[in-house]
Design a protein around this motif. Structure first.
Motif, short mmCIF file in Angstrom:
data_model
loop_
_atom_site.label_atom_id
_atom_site.label_comp_id
_atom_site.label_asym_id
_atom_site.label_seq_id
_atom_site.Cartn_x
_atom_site.Cartn_y
_atom_site.Cartn_z
N ILE A 1 52.22 -22.38 -11.75
CA ILE A 1 52.41 -21.60 -10.53
C ILE A 1 52.59 -20.12 -10.85
N LEU A 2 53.46 -19.81 -11.81
CA LEU A 2 53.76 -18.42 -12.12
C LEU A 2 52.58 -17.70 -12.74
N SER A 3 51.82 -18.38 -13.58
CA SER A 3 50.65 -17.73 -14.19
C SER A 3 49.55 -17.48 -13.17
N THR A 4 49.49 -18.33 -12.14
CA THR A 4 48.51 -18.12 -11.07
C THR A 4 48.93 -16.96 -10.18
N ILE A 5 50.22 -16.88 -9.89
CA ILE A 5 50.72 -15.81 -9.04
C ILE A 5 50.67 -14.46 -9.75
N SER A 6 51.01 -14.45 -11.04
CA SER A 6 51.13 -13.19 -11.77
C SER A 6 50.33 -13.22 -13.06
N PRO B 1 60.88 -14.90 -19.01
CA PRO B 1 61.08 -15.35 -17.63
C PRO B 1 61.02 -14.23 -16.61
N ASN B 2 61.11 -12.98 -17.06
CA ASN B 2 61.07 -11.85 -16.14
C ASN B 2 59.69 -11.19 -16.08
N SER B 3 58.68 -11.89 -16.55
CA SER B 3 57.35 -11.29 -16.61
C SER B 3 56.47 -11.63 -15.42
N ALA B 4 56.94 -12.47 -14.51
CA ALA B 4 56.11 -12.88 -13.37
C ALA B 4 56.19 -11.83 -12.27
N THR B 5 55.63 -10.67 -12.54
CA THR B 5 55.67 -9.57 -11.58
C THR B 5 54.43 -9.59 -10.71
N VAL C 1 58.77 -12.80 -9.23
CA VAL C 1 58.98 -14.15 -8.71
C VAL C 1 59.93 -14.84 -9.67
N ASP C 2 61.20 -14.82 -9.31
CA ASP C 2 62.22 -15.46 -10.15
C ASP C 2 62.95 -16.56 -9.38
N ASN C 3 62.37 -16.97 -8.27
CA ASN C 3 62.97 -18.04 -7.48
C ASN C 3 62.44 -19.42 -7.85
N ILE C 4 61.57 -19.49 -8.86
CA ILE C 4 61.02 -20.77 -9.32
C ILE C 4 61.25 -20.87 -10.82
N VAL C 5 62.01 -21.86 -11.25
CA VAL C 5 62.30 -22.02 -12.67
C VAL C 5 62.15 -23.49 -13.05
N ALA C 6 62.14 -23.72 -14.35
CA ALA C 6 61.95 -25.08 -14.86
C ALA C 6 63.27 -25.83 -14.90
N THR C 7 63.19 -27.15 -14.83
CA THR C 7 64.36 -28.01 -14.97
C THR C 7 64.00 -29.21 -15.83
N ASP C 8 64.94 -30.11 -16.03
CA ASP C 8 64.75 -31.24 -16.92
C ASP C 8 63.80 -32.27 -16.33
N ALA C 9 63.21 -33.07 -17.21
CA ALA C 9 62.35 -34.17 -16.78
C ALA C 9 63.21 -35.29 -16.21
N PRO C 10 62.64 -36.15 -15.35
CA PRO C 10 63.40 -37.27 -14.78
C PRO C 10 63.91 -38.21 -15.86
#
Length: 586
Positions: free
Chosen positions: A347-352, A360-364, A403-412
């Motif tokens: 998502i972030l690479s597509t947006i930015s 993590p602060n590079s998704a401008t 875009v810093d409102n989307i971050v990674a989390t743990d796998a199920p």
């Protein structure tokens, strides 16, 4: 973030009506759910920079604001005894005086966060009358915190991460001295209630103890829902927007849908259930075929960016849980969106084009560039408003955002099956209704969540206009601080609901050996209506049914004298977890 017993295979569509009544089963434990009252209430929310949403409650004689958190089931507040860690920096937090508290004798240490975040809070467990949205209930358990590292002063996200993905493993004075693994197959999700019930019963604790006493000592909103006095056993949440483009109204509505909202306009989907193998609670002896939910978690059909479906995560699950199923936790206590790391990077690479995973602060991106991130639920798209994706990089700069409102989390994994945690950006874009159904027999009335998109069709144009307005304001976007309406909450005429007295059989499961059995009462309770209240009283109500369950003579308490008499757990459905750090400045 399986099946919903026999009913989960059925898709609950937008036209599913809220039930007129619960199931017709009339055993004592289940009879409360056949009741319908007239009680309802609404209260506004506080909002600190869209990072921390607060709601006023009355806890005994104290009115305070607490964090609105559907991702936790525990109610805790900072007490006057707290003088360590974050408490030394929480000067503006309303503290509950410990003098005169009705303590249970149990204590709790709560740990929050996922593998990348973590805080703790600890203190004695007490009980008092608690009121929310003008609806009060007596003998509510809460933790009077005397030590916490939950400061609310993180540089970017105040408190938002702390309930994002909670392992909910209990660390209490009992567990520190006795192995949790020595107990029966009991999955614990309310840390306060689990600590209290283990303090009472020790290693003899069983699922029957927890469920039989849930109506009297479970989390706040689930107890109110189980009273049978609400118009419907549900609550709804809408969040306001206080940054970028100030708009919307934040409110919690208890017992019904908000005025003007028709049930047929919502898309209803079932809450995900957890089998014991998936980390769920074992069925009690009085309902041996039931499968219970653990949190407000629903299935996702897909994730889309600008109309294109994003490939699902290939990150393996742990513990042998189903990797093909994608679900999401609906979490007001999480200020951001969390998802699988590979999908988030996509998502972030597509947006930015500037995005690199190591930074993590590079998704401008340009602040005026609108993107449509949407989650497909129940066959319908629910987008995140494009005004809720970007954040400013610096003051006086309306051109460049991040875009810093989307971050990674743990796998199920076992006990936490969700891949996504949909926090406040999603909640600001949707009205969400949380319907409990039948907590003790969920197969008869499954819990479910309803969604209604609040994103206007011209959301992209509104983002463009917000950027233009920011340029006129020296490059600064609109922002405001909304204080939780504690004064309005204190002025409400309260209606007290009653979950009733347990039956003799339930008392055998929930009382310590030295306690006298509780006798059913035949005196009806009347709620008087004092005008002007946000809550509407129900008609006269007799004694609520307790829990006519199969008593196990081997399940006796190890406590002898002065033990906390009541059983104290509603372990499976996350209601309203709240943390009493008020709107602290980030």
């Amino acid at each position: 973030m399986s099946s919903l017993f026999l009913a989960l295979s059925l898709l609950v569509s937008a036209t599913l009506a809220l039930p007129a009544r619960f199931s017709g089963r009339h055993d004592e434990l289940n009879s409360t759910f056949g009741k319908r009252g007239n009680v309802e209430g609404t209260i506004g929310l506080g909002d600190n920079s869209d990072l921390l949403y607060t709601i006023p409650i009355q806890l005994g004689d104290t009115t305070t604001a607490v964090n609105l958190d559907t991702g936790s089931s525990d109610l805790w507040v900072i007490s006057s005894d707290c003088a360590t860690n974050a408490c030394t920096r929480a000067a503006r937090t309303t503290r509950v005086p410990t003098r005169g508290l009705k303590k249970t004798g149990a204590s709790v240490i709560m740990r929050y966060g996922d593998s990348t975040t973590g805080t703790h809070a600890s203190g004695p467990i007490a009980q008092t009358t608690v009121s929310i949205a003008g609806v009060a209930i007596e003998n509510q358990l809460f933790a009077a915190i005397n030590d916490t590292s939950n400061s609310g002063r993180r540089p970017v996200r105040c408190l938002g991460d702390f309930w994002a993905r909670i392992p909910h493993r209990i660390v209490s004075s009992f567990v520190q001295q006795n192995s949790w693994r020595d107990l029966p197959n009991i999955t614990v999700f309310s840390q306060i209630q689990a600590s209290a019930v283990m303090y009472q019963f020790g290693k003899s604790t069983s699922t029957d103890h927890f469920i039989a006493s849930s109506y009297s000592d479970g989390p706040l909103l689930s107890r109110i829902a189980q009273s049978g006095e609400l118009q419907m056993p549900m609550f709804t949440v809408s969040l306001q927007r206080s940054t970028i483009d100030i708009s919307g109204t934040g409110a919690l509505t208890l017992g019904r849908l908000p005025p003007g909202v028709d049930n047929s306009s919502l898309t209803w989907v079932p809450v995900r259930l957890y089998t014991p193998k998936e980390g769920g609670i074992s069925a009690p002896t009085f309902a041996p075929n039931e499968v219970y939910p653990l949190r407000w978690e629903i299935d996702l059909d897909g994730v889309f960016l600008d109309g294109v479906e994003i490939p699902r995560s290939k990150i393996p699950t742990t513990g042998g849980v189903d990797a093909s199923r994608m679900s999401a936790l609906i979490d007001t206590g999480n200020s951001i969106l969390r998802g699988p790391s590979d999908v988030v990077q996509n998502i972030l690479s597509t947006i930015s084009p500037n995005y690199t995973p190591s930074d993590p602060n590079s998704a401008t991106l340009a602040c005026a560039r609108a993107h449509n991130l949407a989650f497909k639920i129940g066959g319908k798209m629910f987008p995140v408003d494009p005004r809720d994706l970007p954040s400013t990089v610096a003051a006086k700069d309306a051109a460049n955002c991040i875009v810093d409102n989307i971050v990674a989390t743990d796998a199920p994994g076992i006990g936490a099956l969700f891949r996504w945690n949909l926090g406040d950006p999603f909640m600001k874009s949707n009205l969400v209704a949380f319907h409990y159904g039948n907590l003790t027999h969920p197969s008869e009335d499954p819990p479910r969540i309803g969604f209604l998109s609040q994103v206007p069709t011209n959301a992209a144009d509104l983002l463009t206009q917000a950027v233009k307005d920011a340029y006129k304001n020296g490059g600064n976007f609109d922002s405001t601080l909304v204080i939780a309406p504690t004064a309005a909450a204190a002025a409400l005429n309260e209606v007290t609901v009653d979950v009733g007295v347990p039956s003799l059989q339930a008392a055998q499961l929930t009382a310590s050996p030295t306690a006298e059995p509780l006798q059913p009462t035949t005196t009806p309770r009347t709620n008087a209506n004092g005008g002007g209240s946000a809550a509407t009283p129900t008609s006269n109500r007799g004694s609520g049914a307790g829990g006519a369950v199969a008593s196990d003579p081997n399940q006796s308490s190890t406590k002898q004298n002065g033990a906390f008499r009541k059983g104290v757990w509603d372990p499976w459905l996350l209601a309203l977890g709240v943390t009493a750090l008020t709107a602290l400045a980030c």
